[in-house]
Every structure is written in structure tokens, then in C-alpha cells.
Design an enzyme around this catalytic site. Sequence first.
Site, PDB file in Angstrom:
ATOM      1  N   ARG A 154      79.199  64.513 105.490  1.00 18.82           N
ATOM      2  CA  ARG A 154      78.466  65.169 104.262  1.00 18.82           C
ATOM      3  C   ARG A 154      77.552  64.204 103.734  1.00 18.82           C
ATOM      4  O   ARG A 154      76.393  64.630 103.536  1.00 18.82           O
ATOM      5  CB  ARG A 154      79.699  64.962 103.213  1.00 18.82           C
ATOM      6  CG  ARG A 154      79.235  65.444 101.741  1.00 18.82           C
ATOM      7  CD  ARG A 154      80.531  65.561 100.831  1.00 18.82           C
ATOM      8  NE  ARG A 154      79.959  65.474  99.536  1.00 18.82           N
ATOM      9  CZ  ARG A 154      79.495  66.557  98.741  1.00 18.82           C
ATOM     10  NH1 ARG A 154      79.580  67.748  99.355  1.00 18.82           N
ATOM     11  NH2 ARG A 154      79.457  66.225  97.394  1.00 18.82           N
TER      12      ARG A 154
ATOM     13  N   ARG B 276      82.804  69.171 101.785  1.00 20.03           N
ATOM     14  CA  ARG B 276      83.900  68.004 101.528  1.00 20.03           C
ATOM     15  C   ARG B 276      84.856  68.496 102.675  1.00 20.03           C
ATOM     16  O   ARG B 276      85.116  69.823 102.565  1.00 20.03           O
ATOM     17  CB  ARG B 276      84.375  67.941 100.340  1.00 20.03           C
ATOM     18  CG  ARG B 276      83.399  67.175  99.172  1.00 20.03           C
ATOM     19  CD  ARG B 276      84.147  67.235  97.970  1.00 20.03           C
ATOM     20  NE  ARG B 276      83.122  66.840  96.737  1.00 20.03           N
ATOM     21  CZ  ARG B 276      82.118  67.727  96.066  1.00 20.03           C
ATOM     22  NH1 ARG B 276      82.521  68.806  96.180  1.00 20.03           N
ATOM     23  NH2 ARG B 276      81.331  66.937  94.913  1.00 20.03           N
TER      24      ARG B 276
ATOM     25  N   TYR C 213      72.253  58.639  97.721  1.00 22.79           N
ATOM     26  CA  TYR C 213      72.094  58.918  99.270  1.00 22.79           C
ATOM     27  C   TYR C 213      70.720  58.130  99.470  1.00 22.79           C
ATOM     28  O   TYR C 213      70.546  57.727 100.615  1.00 22.79           O
ATOM     29  CB  TYR C 213      72.168  60.125  99.463  1.00 22.79           C
ATOM     30  CG  TYR C 213      73.522  60.770  99.424  1.00 22.79           C
ATOM     31  CD1 TYR C 213      74.353  60.332 100.153  1.00 22.79           C
ATOM     32  CD2 TYR C 213      73.560  61.846  98.531  1.00 22.79           C
ATOM     33  CE1 TYR C 213      75.830  61.076 100.212  1.00 22.79           C
ATOM     34  CE2 TYR C 213      74.932  62.430  98.704  1.00 22.79           C
ATOM     35  CZ  TYR C 213      76.122  62.063  99.055  1.00 22.79           C
ATOM     36  OH  TYR C 213      77.093  62.588  99.010  1.00 22.79           O
TER      37      TYR C 213
ATOM     38  N   HIS D 251      84.300  62.828 106.281  1.00 20.75           N
ATOM     39  CA  HIS D 251      83.618  62.863 104.933  1.00 20.75           C
ATOM     40  C   HIS D 251      82.096  62.362 105.292  1.00 20.75           C
ATOM     41  O   HIS D 251      81.208  63.055 104.361  1.00 20.75           O
ATOM     42  CB  HIS D 251      84.253  62.006 103.851  1.00 20.75           C
ATOM     43  CG  HIS D 251      83.708  62.170 102.576  1.00 20.75           C
ATOM     44  ND1 HIS D 251      83.600  63.278 101.909  1.00 20.75           N
ATOM     45  CD2 HIS D 251      83.035  61.477 101.902  1.00 20.75           C
ATOM     46  CE1 HIS D 251      82.996  63.351 100.773  1.00 20.75           C
ATOM     47  NE2 HIS D 251      82.460  62.141 100.661  1.00 20.75           N
TER      48      HIS D 251
ATOM     49  N   LYS E 191      85.629  70.190  93.939  1.00 22.32           N
ATOM     50  CA  LYS E 191      86.018  69.271  92.943  1.00 22.32           C
ATOM     51  C   LYS E 191      85.978  69.509  91.435  1.00 22.32           C
ATOM     52  O   LYS E 191      85.231  70.358  90.993  1.00 22.32           O
ATOM     53  CB  LYS E 191      84.768  68.090  93.163  1.00 22.32           C
ATOM     54  CG  LYS E 191      85.403  66.780  92.727  1.00 22.32           C
ATOM     55  CD  LYS E 191      84.400  65.770  93.242  1.00 22.32           C
ATOM     56  CE  LYS E 191      84.890  64.089  92.646  1.00 22.32           C
ATOM     57  NZ  LYS E 191      84.035  62.961  93.410  1.00 22.32           N
TER      58      LYS E 191
ATOM     59  N   HIS F  19      77.465  68.459  93.440  1.00 25.21           N
ATOM     60  CA  HIS F  19      77.442  67.234  92.438  1.00 25.21           C
ATOM     61  C   HIS F  19      77.364  67.861  91.083  1.00 25.21           C
ATOM     62  O   HIS F  19      76.650  68.813  90.929  1.00 25.21           O
ATOM     63  CB  HIS F  19      76.607  66.455  92.965  1.00 25.21           C
ATOM     64  CG  HIS F  19      76.661  65.689  94.185  1.00 25.21           C
ATOM     65  ND1 HIS F  19      75.644  64.973  94.634  1.00 25.21           N
ATOM     66  CD2 HIS F  19      77.872  65.091  94.639  1.00 25.21           C
ATOM     67  CE1 HIS F  19      76.287  64.416  95.948  1.00 25.21           C
ATOM     68  NE2 HIS F  19      77.582  64.423  95.763  1.00 25.21           N
TER      69      HIS F  19
END
Length: 306
Positions: free
Chosen positions: A243, A142, A283, A240, A167, A274
Amino acid sequence: MNAMCGHVEDYLRMRRSLGYKLERAGVLLPKLVDYLETAGSPTLTSELAISWARLPVGVSPNHWAARLAVARGFARYLQTIDPATEIPPAGVFPARRNRPTPYLWSQADIARLLDGARALRSPIRAATHQALFGLLAVSGMRVGEATGLDRGDIDFETGVVTIRHAKHDRTRLVPLHETAVAALDAYATERDRLCPATRSDAFFVSNTGTRLTPSGIAKTLRQITTDMGIRDATTAPTAHQLRHSFAVRTLIDWQQSGVSIDGHIAILSTYLGHIAPSDTYWYLLASPELMATAAERLDTRLGART
């Protein structure tokens, strides 16, 4: 209502200690308490929570659903203290989550992006953005994770990057290919030569020796992509999305090589930071090439059975 205010503070403190920022909840929950006080109710009920959630007018059901989700989270906590608390049901508002299809950077696009960064007028700005965009493209980090790196977070001996505030405020390790490590090492040498007296311990620095900002990165990317001719009224590539492109390219390579995505998705999910593999599976839907490859493999498999 002082007790309710205290419960809000305790709830936010507890959740934030687990790594959740809860910025929206920090703003909305005091307003929910005010609403309960105005209604004269010492207890949070489903009816009051739903009525509060739909107070804003002229907004989409998604907005109401987001407000109710905040109330539901707090209600689950509050019910352990006050059994009379009611947890509002989910799905009250017909909300839809429309995730925009990201711009997928091709390998040629990325090469041109790095060339464009290197051509920036300021030498330190050029070196920094070339290294930054290159790292994002080959690691799937990120933007905030990359700009948050300090000099000691990259181990050039082992080729491992330590992201200390990922995150949900977690720490994770990101191993890099030796070519990426070499590129970052070369940047560090050039950075120290061009900007020997920096004003922060940041790995990536600006013209003034400070840590990069999201707005500054976005401005630089707009400049480069406009010059590249890939930005227009309907297409707006972002940093972003490098990514996204990394994840999609990895999945495509696996599919084309006959690697089981189901068997390896947890690896990619962990690498990307994640929480759940379901976030990574999205994705698959973000790339027509991925879907086409999957359909081709399915046709081949079914054809072999007939």
C-alpha cells in the site's frame, strides 16, 4: 460511580456508532472509573486523569500519552453532561510518534513476489496469493479490506470494487484498471474450478475454502520474501507495505510528469481511504526518491529565476 459507568457505556456506544472501534478505550475507561472511585472523586479532574495515565511504571511517555488521550476524549464528552469535568491539557507527556520507514517494493520486487506466489505448492494457495498481492500492489488497499471482500463486492462490468467495512467502518468505492479487473476475473474462474465447495462467501479463499487470515498471509509472505533474498535481520517486507509503495509510486509518477501534488493529493487520499490529506502527505517523507525528485524540481525552478 454507577452513573459514571453509565456515561462510559453511552460514550463508547455513541462513538462506535460513528464507526470508531475504540478497542483501547473500551479496556481503559472502566479502569479510569475504578481509579476515580478509589480516589473518592465523583468528578473527573485533570489532576486525577494525569495521575491515572502515569500509573504504569517502566513504560515510555508515549504509553502515558496514549492513556491520557483516552481520558481526554472521554472528558470532552463528559463535560457536556457534567460542567465540573476538567479536560486534561494536551502535551503533558513528551511523547513522540516515530513512524518506521516502510520497505518500498520496486516494480521488479513485485513481479518476483507474484512469481513466487504462483510457485507455491498448493494450486489454490498459489492462485489466491498471486491475485491478492497483485490487487494490493495496484490498488493500495489495506490487507484487511482485500481479505474482507465478498464475491459480490467486485463488479467485473464496471471495474469497481466496493469495500464495505473500510477503516472507521466506512464504505468506499475503488475503481480498478481493466487489466486488474481481468486478473481478478481469471482468479475467480480458477478459484471456482479448484475449490467449488467453499465454506464462505469470501472472494479470496484459503486451501480449506475459508476466508484468509492476516497471520496466514504474513506467513506466506515471509516464505516468499525469504526465498527472494530480500528478508533479513533488518529488512522485513510486509503486505501492508504494498500500500505504501502504491502511494509513493503514484506520487513519484506525478512529480516526474510535472503534475501538481498539492492539486491532486485529495484524489489519492480519497482513493486510499484516508480521512485527511495530511495522512497521505506522510508518504512524501517515506521515499528518498520522492525527496530527491522534489529537490531536483526545486533546483530547476530556482535556477530558472537566477
